[in-house]
Design a protein around this motif. Structure first.
Motif, PDB file in Angstrom:
ATOM      1  N   GLY A 140      67.202  47.719 -79.951  1.00 38.10           N
ATOM      2  CA  GLY A 140      67.787  48.983 -79.537  1.00 38.10           C
ATOM      3  C   GLY A 140      68.505  49.034 -78.311  1.00 38.10           C
ATOM      4  O   GLY A 140      68.872  49.890 -77.716  1.00 38.10           O
ATOM      5  N   GLY A 141      68.735  47.781 -77.717  1.00 37.13           N
ATOM      6  CA  GLY A 141      69.557  47.563 -76.432  1.00 37.13           C
ATOM      7  C   GLY A 141      71.156  47.521 -76.764  1.00 37.13           C
ATOM      8  O   GLY A 141      71.371  47.545 -77.842  1.00 37.13           O
ATOM      9  N   ALA A 142      71.848  47.306 -75.720  1.00 36.58           N
ATOM     10  CA  ALA A 142      73.413  46.973 -75.809  1.00 36.58           C
ATOM     11  C   ALA A 142      73.758  45.776 -75.817  1.00 36.58           C
ATOM     12  O   ALA A 142      74.977  45.471 -75.676  1.00 36.58           O
ATOM     13  N   LEU A 143      72.972  44.836 -75.327  1.00 34.76           N
ATOM     14  CA  LEU A 143      72.971  43.502 -75.319  1.00 34.76           C
ATOM     15  C   LEU A 143      73.407  42.647 -76.495  1.00 34.76           C
ATOM     16  O   LEU A 143      72.565  42.549 -77.524  1.00 34.76           O
ATOM     17  N   TYR A 144      74.720  42.329 -76.758  1.00 36.95           N
ATOM     18  CA  TYR A 144      75.327  41.857 -78.020  1.00 36.95           C
ATOM     19  C   TYR A 144      76.147  40.914 -77.891  1.00 36.95           C
ATOM     20  O   TYR A 144      77.253  40.981 -77.122  1.00 36.95           O
ATOM     21  N   ALA A 145      75.990  39.806 -78.260  1.00 37.29           N
ATOM     22  CA  ALA A 145      77.194  38.634 -78.105  1.00 37.29           C
ATOM     23  C   ALA A 145      77.902  38.449 -79.449  1.00 37.29           C
ATOM     24  O   ALA A 145      77.236  38.209 -80.465  1.00 37.29           O
ATOM     25  N   PRO A 146      79.135  38.193 -79.332  1.00 35.55           N
ATOM     26  CA  PRO A 146      79.903  37.661 -80.690  1.00 35.55           C
ATOM     27  C   PRO A 146      79.193  36.262 -81.046  1.00 35.55           C
ATOM     28  O   PRO A 146      78.778  35.494 -80.201  1.00 35.55           O
ATOM     29  N   PRO A 147      79.271  35.910 -82.332  1.00 32.35           N
ATOM     30  CA  PRO A 147      78.674  34.786 -82.819  1.00 32.35           C
ATOM     31  C   PRO A 147      79.457  33.466 -81.930  1.00 32.35           C
ATOM     32  O   PRO A 147      80.370  33.239 -82.060  1.00 32.35           O
ATOM     33  N   VAL A 148      78.229  32.367 -82.030  1.00 36.16           N
ATOM     34  CA  VAL A 148      78.781  31.020 -81.282  1.00 36.16           C
ATOM     35  C   VAL A 148      79.184  30.309 -82.839  1.00 36.16           C
ATOM     36  O   VAL A 148      78.282  29.783 -83.455  1.00 36.16           O
ATOM     37  N   ARG A 149      80.378  30.285 -82.985  1.00 36.31           N
ATOM     38  CA  ARG A 149      80.644  29.769 -84.379  1.00 36.31           C
ATOM     39  C   ARG A 149      82.080  29.170 -84.283  1.00 36.31           C
ATOM     40  O   ARG A 149      82.825  29.697 -83.744  1.00 36.31           O
TER      41      ARG A 149
END
Lengths: 346, 350
Positions: free
Chosen positions: A337-346
């Motif tokens: 439920g937080g805002a911490l979101y990283a684009p995938p390491v791919r």
């Protein structure tokens, strides 16, 4: 006269000698320059609890410091290969532009004006700060909705005061502001009972709490009424370096999401999950190619610095004097439920 | 008999009029209500031994803070294994001053040449390193009292001769030299030091071509030097003006030119007159050094700021500031005493 002239000449010669020793790096290829010089040039604060601070042995630590350590682990293989430059708030951007530092990790709020206007690029957010409220535990207030008819202590002449006014206006609450010039005065006034609540940035609230007579009697309310996303900054126009710093941060956030920590990373080497394989740089993953690094860069970050959750708990978490609760705040992972979101390491 | 006399003296000095009696009693009362709590806080209730903040439970000052951070307050963030270099440099300085005090006139001359001509370079080499197997220690790692002393000592050494030249320039009959000096002095005296430092630290790098950069510490020392040189010039000019016309004429009649007469006749007398003013400027310079905080240099006060914001040591600002005040006071007091000694030694009249 002769002596004076000699002294002046000597000084200017010395000045130019010293100048040639330091500070010179090619601004457009920071990655190569960093590899060559063998250390990351990192700009930090002059002391901010939990974010960047030296201890009595002279060792820097904090959430902001760990971004630089991660970059050093990725690029140079050793998280300790960082040279820190303490900077005042006023000079931080010039220091970056002049090449005194290559990463500015100094609790800097990401705003449009800074990102677009002054030749800088923000690479991400490593801490979502924002204005909050502190109250006494025995007051029974558990959310900002209980703040009607209260006396509010805060600093004068900052955005904090404006945010506070907007907040109470939008809620239709009545309140009585009690404002002071200096943070220490605000703390003293609140602590002596002149106000029911104290408002400033949450990381600040947490640090000031430890100065109270009985820190345990006070609690920071979960809600945040303003946005202060803090993140590392690099120079504009050096995308290779920008990518390295951005993904050094992202991989720490992603590692937490997949449960990879500095302690269990070695036992994860045999995992079948492809996402984790990429994060830890297992056989066959080629994450380093595009960044100009080897494929073990992410492994070294997590092994030496840790994932985001570990860093948070170590510097501002519940077991530190700052004790900023992560649950329910924007700094929680998006899965919680937080805002911490990283684009995938791919 | 003796006792009576003492009493009389006491009465005359402290209780001669009702107003004086009132003042005496008020001051005693003021001391009575302030000194015991202060002494309690500083000494009797204070905690001296320990290694962390929680060791301080007695309610008085927490000197554990200063104790634990002492090395940082003195040496800043200088690498621990290289600190001997600072100690060695200051050791050489102390030894030369000691020898100077006991040596005869001839050896003294050489010591002075060493101190002003050779020692600055030796010490800077020791501090900065980069050759002879000494690893480089960037100025970004310099800090604490060590940095305070580096800034003030170099600024003092350089602003003094510059100030003398400017003072002579302002009294010169050559218009170019004269108006340049006036312009320089009036400009640097007219701007606040904090602005000068801000320009040197923040704006100056933007004017330089990309890739070339002058170390921040050097920029700051140059800025403080130019700033204080303007004040020094005015102090020295005061001395020059106090020298009577007769001295100039006497020098001339002995066949001395401008430089010779100034260096052998005028300046030695003028400088002697303005020793208190010079000391004043030096003390002001020393106490101005904490302003370098605006450009991110962590001298002793900056280090205390850093220490008091460490999560494990929050809330100990007072102890840090009291310690800083004591250090500053000790140095300023020493400078003032030394100048007094110099004044007495150089006293030639009567």
């Amino acid at each position: 006269m002769k002596k004076a002239l000699k002294l002046i000449c000597g000084f200017s010669i010395f000045a130019f000698l010293l100048a040639s020793c330091g500070g010179d790096s090619s601004k457009n290829n920071t990655l190569e320059a960093t590899k060559k010089q063998g250390f990351v040039k990192c700009g930090v604060s002059q002391g901010l609890p939990g974010f960047s601070n030296a201890d009595e042995a002279g060792k820097w630590s904090g959430i902001d410091v760990d971004v630089c350590r991660a970059v050093a682990a990725a690029v140079l293989g050793d998280a300790s290969k960082v040279k820190y430059t303490p900077l005042s708030a006023k000079e931080r951007f010039t220091a970056l532009q002049a090449g005194d530092i290559d990463v500015l990790s100094r609790n800097t709020t990401w705003t449009l004006e800074r990102d677009a206007g002054i030749g800088l690029t923000f690479v991400g957010v490593n801490f979502y700060d924002g204005q909050g409220f502190m109250v006494r535990k025995n007051s029974g207030i558990t959310s900002v909705n209980g703040l009607n008819n209260t006396k509010v202590c805060t600093n004068t002449g900052t955005t904090t005061e404006l945010n506070m006014r907007d907040f109470f206006k939008s809620k239709g609450f009545s309140y009585e502001p009690v404002v002071f010039e200096k943070a220490d005065e605000v703390v003293a006034a609140y602590d002596s009972g002149r106000c029911d609540t104290y408002t400033t940035d949450k990381s600040g609230l947490a640090a000031q709490r430890t100065k109270m007579k009985n820190p345990d009697e006070h609690v920071v309310l979960p809600e945040t009424i303003s946005k202060e996303p803090l993140g590392p900054v690099v120079r504009e126009g050096d995308s290779a370096w920008e990518d390295v710093v951005r993904w050094s941060l992202n991989v720490m956030i992603e590692a937490e999401e997949y449960g990879v920590t500095s302690k269990n990373i070695d036992s994860m080497m045999s995992t079948e999950n492809p996402a984790i394989q990429r994060i830890i740089g297992a056989e066959g993953s080629k994450t380093g190619e595009g960044l100009g690094l080897d494929n073990k860069w992410s492994y070294r970050i997590i092994k030496q610095v840790g994932n985001y959750g570990e860093i948070y708990e170590k510097h501002v978490g519940a077991n530190t004097p700052i004790a900023l609760p992560r649950k329910g705040s924007a700094n929680a992972s998006w899965r919680n439920g937080g805002a911490l979101y990283a684009p995938p390491v791919r | 008999m003796m006792k009576n006399l003492n009493l009389l003296w006491f009465k005359e000095k402290f209780f001669s009029t009702p107003l004086n009696a009132f003042l005496t009693i008020s001051i005693i009362y003021l001391g009575f209500i302030t000194i015991p709590p202060l002494a309690n806080w500083i000494f009797f209730d204070a905690t001296f031994i320990g290694s962390k903040k929680s060791d301080c439970v007695s309610g008085g000052a927490c000197w554990v803070f200063v104790n634990v951070w002492f090395e940082r307050f003195i040496y800043g963030l200088y690498p621990a294994e290289e600190i001997w270099r600072i100690n060695l440099a200051f050791g050489i300085l102390a030894a030369s001053i000691l020898v100077y005090n006991f040596a005869n006139q001839k050896i003294r001359k050489y010591i002075l040449i060493f101190l002003f001509g050779v020692f600055p370079f030796i010490s800077l080499f020791l501090f900065h390193g980069g050759a002879l197997g000494l690893p480089v220690v960037d100025t970004r790692e310099w800090g604490g009292l060590f940095l305070t002393l580096v800034i003030s000592v170099f600024a003092i050494i350089f602003c003094f001769p510059l100030g003398i030249i400017l003072a002579m320039g302002r009294r010169s009959t050559l218009p170019v030299f004269k108006y340049f000096s006036i312009g320089f002095i009036e400009f640097w005296r007219g701007v606040p030091l904090i602005t000068v430092l801000f320009m040197a630290g923040v704006m100056f790098p933007l004017f330089l071509p990309a890739g070339s950069n002058l170390d921040k510490l050097i920029r700051v020392i140059i800025a403080i030097t130019l700033f204080e040189a303007a004040y020094m010039a005015e102090v020295v000019r005061g001395g020059l003006q106090a020298i009577t016309r007769g001295q100039y004429d006497a020098a001339k009649s002995l066949g001395m030119g401008y430089w010779k007469s100034h260096f052998f006749i005028i300046l030695p007398q003028a400088l002697k007159i303005v020793i208190p003013g010079i000391t004043n400027t030096f003390i002001a310079l020393f106490k101005d050094t904490p302003l370098v905080f605006v450009v991110g240099l962590l001298e002793i006060l900056g280090m205390i700021n850093l220490a008091k914001t460490n999560p494990n040591w929050l809330g100990l600002a007072t102890e840090g500031y009291v310690f800083a005040a004591f250090v500053y006071w000790a140095f300023c007091f020493w400078m003032s005493r030394y100048s007094l000694k110099l004044e007495n030694r150089l006293k030639t009249s009567n």
